[in-house]
Motif scaffolding. Structure first.
Motif, PDB file in Angstrom:
ATOM      1  N   PRO A   4       0.822  -1.211   0.000  1.00  0.00           N
ATOM      2  CA  PRO A   4       0.000   0.000   0.000  1.00  0.00           C
ATOM      3  C   PRO A   4       0.860   1.267   0.000  1.00  0.00           C
ATOM      4  CG  PRO A   4       0.013  -0.966   2.182  1.00  0.00           C
ATOM      5  CD  PRO A   4       0.802  -1.884   1.297  1.00  0.00           C
ATOM      6  N   CYS A   5       1.177   1.775  -1.177  1.00  0.00           N
ATOM      7  CA  CYS A   5       1.965   3.002  -1.284  1.00  0.00           C
ATOM      8  C   CYS A   5       1.157   4.159  -0.684  1.00  0.00           C
ATOM      9  CB  CYS A   5       2.284   3.290  -2.752  1.00  0.00           C
ATOM     10  SG  CYS A   5       3.173   4.849  -3.003  1.00  0.00           S
ATOM     11  N   PRO A   6       1.761   4.963   0.197  1.00  0.00           N
ATOM     12  CA  PRO A   6       1.037   6.082   0.789  1.00  0.00           C
ATOM     13  C   PRO A   6       0.583   7.120  -0.246  1.00  0.00           C
ATOM     14  CG  PRO A   6       3.053   5.650   2.022  1.00  0.00           C
ATOM     15  CD  PRO A   6       3.104   4.812   0.777  1.00  0.00           C
ATOM     16  N   LEU A   7       1.241   7.161  -1.397  1.00  0.00           N
ATOM     17  CA  LEU A   7       0.890   8.144  -2.425  1.00  0.00           C
ATOM     18  C   LEU A   7      -0.008   7.578  -3.514  1.00  0.00           C
ATOM     19  CD1 LEU A   7       4.392   9.818  -2.817  1.00  0.00           C
ATOM     20  CD2 LEU A   7       2.489  10.553  -1.379  1.00  0.00           C
ATOM     21  N   CYS A   8       0.124   6.289  -3.835  1.00  0.00           N
ATOM     22  CA  CYS A   8      -0.585   5.687  -4.971  1.00  0.00           C
ATOM     23  C   CYS A   8      -1.664   4.687  -4.575  1.00  0.00           C
ATOM     24  CB  CYS A   8       0.414   4.974  -5.884  1.00  0.00           C
ATOM     25  SG  CYS A   8       1.732   6.016  -6.487  1.00  0.00           S
ATOM     26  N   GLY A   9      -1.685   4.265  -3.329  1.00  0.00           N
ATOM     27  CA  GLY A   9      -2.617   3.224  -2.912  1.00  0.00           C
ATOM     28  C   GLY A   9      -2.005   1.847  -3.112  1.00  0.00           C
ATOM     29  N   PRO A  10      -2.803   0.790  -2.936  1.00  0.00           N
ATOM     30  CA  PRO A  10      -2.285  -0.585  -3.076  1.00  0.00           C
ATOM     31  C   PRO A  10      -1.762  -0.847  -4.489  1.00  0.00           C
ATOM     32  CG  PRO A  10      -4.442  -0.570  -2.021  1.00  0.00           C
ATOM     33  CD  PRO A  10      -4.200   0.810  -2.524  1.00  0.00           C
ATOM     34  N   ARG A  11      -0.519  -1.317  -4.573  1.00  0.00           N
ATOM     35  CA  ARG A  11       0.119  -1.587  -5.865  1.00  0.00           C
ATOM     36  C   ARG A  11       0.771  -2.955  -5.829  1.00  0.00           C
ATOM     37  NH1 ARG A  11      -2.053   2.094  -8.977  1.00  0.00           N
ATOM     38  NH2 ARG A  11      -0.358   1.890 -10.430  1.00  0.00           N
ATOM     39  N   ASP A  12       0.909  -3.558  -6.999  1.00  0.00           N
ATOM     40  CA  ASP A  12       1.541  -4.869  -7.122  1.00  0.00           C
ATOM     41  C   ASP A  12       3.024  -4.788  -6.777  1.00  0.00           C
ATOM     42  OD1 ASP A  12       3.021  -7.033  -8.936  1.00  0.00           O
ATOM     43  OD2 ASP A  12       0.968  -7.716  -8.531  1.00  0.00           O
ATOM     44  N   LEU A  13       3.509  -5.841  -6.178  1.00  0.00           N
ATOM     45  CA  LEU A  13       4.920  -5.954  -5.783  1.00  0.00           C
ATOM     46  C   LEU A  13       5.883  -5.637  -6.927  1.00  0.00           C
ATOM     47  CD1 LEU A  13       7.217  -7.098  -3.898  1.00  0.00           C
ATOM     48  CD2 LEU A  13       6.639  -9.320  -4.846  1.00  0.00           C
ATOM     49  N   ARG A  14       5.502  -5.973  -8.160  1.00  0.00           N
ATOM     50  CA  ARG A  14       6.400  -5.797  -9.307  1.00  0.00           C
ATOM     51  C   ARG A  14       6.721  -4.336  -9.609  1.00  0.00           C
ATOM     52  NH1 ARG A  14       2.978  -9.759 -13.013  1.00  0.00           N
ATOM     53  NH2 ARG A  14       1.423  -8.663 -11.802  1.00  0.00           N
ATOM     54  N   GLU A  15       5.992  -3.396  -9.012  1.00  0.00           N
ATOM     55  CA  GLU A  15       6.279  -1.977  -9.214  1.00  0.00           C
ATOM     56  C   GLU A  15       7.403  -1.487  -8.305  1.00  0.00           C
ATOM     57  OE1 GLU A  15       2.936   0.636  -8.988  1.00  0.00           O
ATOM     58  OE2 GLU A  15       1.759  -0.530 -10.426  1.00  0.00           O
ATOM     59  N   PHE A  16       7.820  -2.300  -7.357  1.00  0.00           N
ATOM     60  CA  PHE A  16       8.769  -1.884  -6.326  1.00  0.00           C
ATOM     61  C   PHE A  16      10.096  -2.629  -6.445  1.00  0.00           C
ATOM     62  CE2 PHE A  16       4.504  -1.269  -4.769  1.00  0.00           C
ATOM     63  CZ  PHE A  16       4.546  -0.040  -4.131  1.00  0.00           C
ATOM     64  N   THR A  17      11.133  -2.010  -5.917  1.00  0.00           N
ATOM     65  CA  THR A  17      12.448  -2.635  -5.829  1.00  0.00           C
ATOM     66  C   THR A  17      12.876  -2.627  -4.369  1.00  0.00           C
ATOM     67  OG1 THR A  17      13.033  -1.778  -8.011  1.00  0.00           O
ATOM     68  CG2 THR A  17      14.839  -2.544  -6.614  1.00  0.00           C
ATOM     69  N   PRO A  18      13.110  -3.806  -3.768  1.00  0.00           N
ATOM     70  CA  PRO A  18      13.588  -3.827  -2.386  1.00  0.00           C
ATOM     71  C   PRO A  18      15.041  -3.380  -2.326  1.00  0.00           C
ATOM     72  CG  PRO A  18      13.465  -6.056  -3.261  1.00  0.00           C
ATOM     73  CD  PRO A  18      12.929  -5.149  -4.322  1.00  0.00           C
ATOM     74  N   ARG A  52      11.924  -4.565   8.981  1.00  0.00           N
ATOM     75  CA  ARG A  52      11.699  -3.203   8.476  1.00  0.00           C
ATOM     76  C   ARG A  52      12.643  -3.009   7.301  1.00  0.00           C
ATOM     77  NH1 ARG A  52      10.734   2.413  11.623  1.00  0.00           N
ATOM     78  NH2 ARG A  52       8.603   1.825  11.205  1.00  0.00           N
ATOM     79  N   GLU A  53      12.060  -2.733   6.116  1.00  0.00           N
ATOM     80  CA  GLU A  53      12.840  -2.694   4.883  1.00  0.00           C
ATOM     81  C   GLU A  53      12.629  -1.383   4.123  1.00  0.00           C
ATOM     82  OE1 GLU A  53      12.318  -7.442   3.947  1.00  0.00           O
ATOM     83  OE2 GLU A  53      10.850  -6.025   3.178  1.00  0.00           O
ATOM     84  N   LEU A  54      13.612  -1.049   3.324  1.00  0.00           N
ATOM     85  CA  LEU A  54      13.541   0.118   2.456  1.00  0.00           C
ATOM     86  C   LEU A  54      13.191  -0.356   1.048  1.00  0.00           C
ATOM     87  CD1 LEU A  54      14.059   3.183   2.481  1.00  0.00           C
ATOM     88  CD2 LEU A  54      16.421   2.698   1.862  1.00  0.00           C
ATOM     89  N   TRP A  55      12.147   0.217   0.460  1.00  0.00           N
ATOM     90  CA  TRP A  55      11.687  -0.144  -0.883  1.00  0.00           C
ATOM     91  C   TRP A  55      11.571   1.122  -1.717  1.00  0.00           C
ATOM     92  CZ3 TRP A  55       9.453  -5.034  -2.577  1.00  0.00           C
ATOM     93  CH2 TRP A  55       9.569  -6.057  -1.617  1.00  0.00           C
ATOM     94  N   TRP A  56      11.802   0.994  -3.018  1.00  0.00           N
ATOM     95  CA  TRP A  56      11.682   2.109  -3.956  1.00  0.00           C
ATOM     96  C   TRP A  56      10.529   1.824  -4.911  1.00  0.00           C
ATOM     97  CZ3 TRP A  56      13.905   2.487  -9.259  1.00  0.00           C
ATOM     98  CH2 TRP A  56      13.751   3.768  -9.804  1.00  0.00           C
ATOM     99  N   HIS A  57       9.617   2.769  -5.048  1.00  0.00           N
ATOM    100  CA  HIS A  57       8.471   2.610  -5.951  1.00  0.00           C
ATOM    101  C   HIS A  57       8.851   3.193  -7.312  1.00  0.00           C
ATOM    102  CE1 HIS A  57       3.819   2.973  -6.499  1.00  0.00           C
ATOM    103  NE2 HIS A  57       4.368   2.071  -7.294  1.00  0.00           N
ATOM    104  N   GLY A  58       9.763   2.514  -7.981  1.00  0.00           N
ATOM    105  CA  GLY A  58      10.356   3.003  -9.219  1.00  0.00           C
ATOM    106  C   GLY A  58       9.435   3.026 -10.416  1.00  0.00           C
ATOM    107  N   VAL A  59       8.491   2.103 -10.508  1.00  0.00           N
ATOM    108  CA  VAL A  59       7.582   2.074 -11.642  1.00  0.00           C
ATOM    109  C   VAL A  59       6.396   3.006 -11.395  1.00  0.00           C
ATOM    110  CG1 VAL A  59       6.060   0.582 -13.023  1.00  0.00           C
ATOM    111  CG2 VAL A  59       8.274  -0.263 -12.257  1.00  0.00           C
ATOM    112  N   GLY A  60       6.196   3.420 -10.163  1.00  0.00           N
ATOM    113  CA  GLY A  60       5.086   4.299  -9.805  1.00  0.00           C
ATOM    114  C   GLY A  60       5.554   5.720  -9.572  1.00  0.00           C
ATOM    115  N   CYS A  61       5.347   6.189  -8.353  1.00  0.00           N
ATOM    116  CA  CYS A  61       5.592   7.597  -8.014  1.00  0.00           C
ATOM    117  C   CYS A  61       7.059   7.912  -7.742  1.00  0.00           C
ATOM    118  CB  CYS A  61       4.742   7.972  -6.800  1.00  0.00           C
ATOM    119  SG  CYS A  61       5.133   7.011  -5.320  1.00  0.00           S
ATOM    120  N   GLY A  62       7.912   6.904  -7.612  1.00  0.00           N
ATOM    121  CA  GLY A  62       9.331   7.136  -7.345  1.00  0.00           C
ATOM    122  C   GLY A  62       9.647   7.364  -5.879  1.00  0.00           C
TER     123      GLY A  62
END
Length: 88
Positions: A4-18, A52-62
């Motif tokens: 659940p991206c705070p800016l985009c809402g629930p998004r598929d895992l494939r949009e993110f990079t751990p 607790r992990e750091l993820w980047w929403h690279g395909v979405g809002c960045g």
């Protein structure tokens, strides 16, 4: 798995990079001792369970996100913008 991206809402895992453990948000001071920097860069836990992990929403809002999830069940329990965690 949905994140659940705070800016985009629930998004598929494939949009993110751990990007690893979120301890990288708690960076030592520039003048910290070499031992402190060594611990920060090289000594990390690899837990099975809550993490607790750091993820980047690279395909979405960045946005950079801090994601609390269980590494065994993949249940996501919390997601916040990394900038909010760094400001704490």
């Amino acid at each position: 798995m949905l994140i659940p991206c705070p800016l985009c809402g629930p998004r598929d895992l494939r949009e993110f990079t751990p990007k690893g453990a979120a301890v990288t948000v708690d960076r030592p001071a520039a003048d910290a001792a070499p031992e402190v920097w060594h611990d920060y860069l090289h000594l990390r836990d690899n837990p099975a369970g809550p993490s607790r992990e750091l993820w980047w929403h690279g395909v979405g809002c960045g946005a950079w996100l801090v994601v609390d999830r269980d590494t065994v069940t993949h249940e996501v329990t919390s997601v916040v913008l990394a900038g909010e965690v760094a400001a704490e």
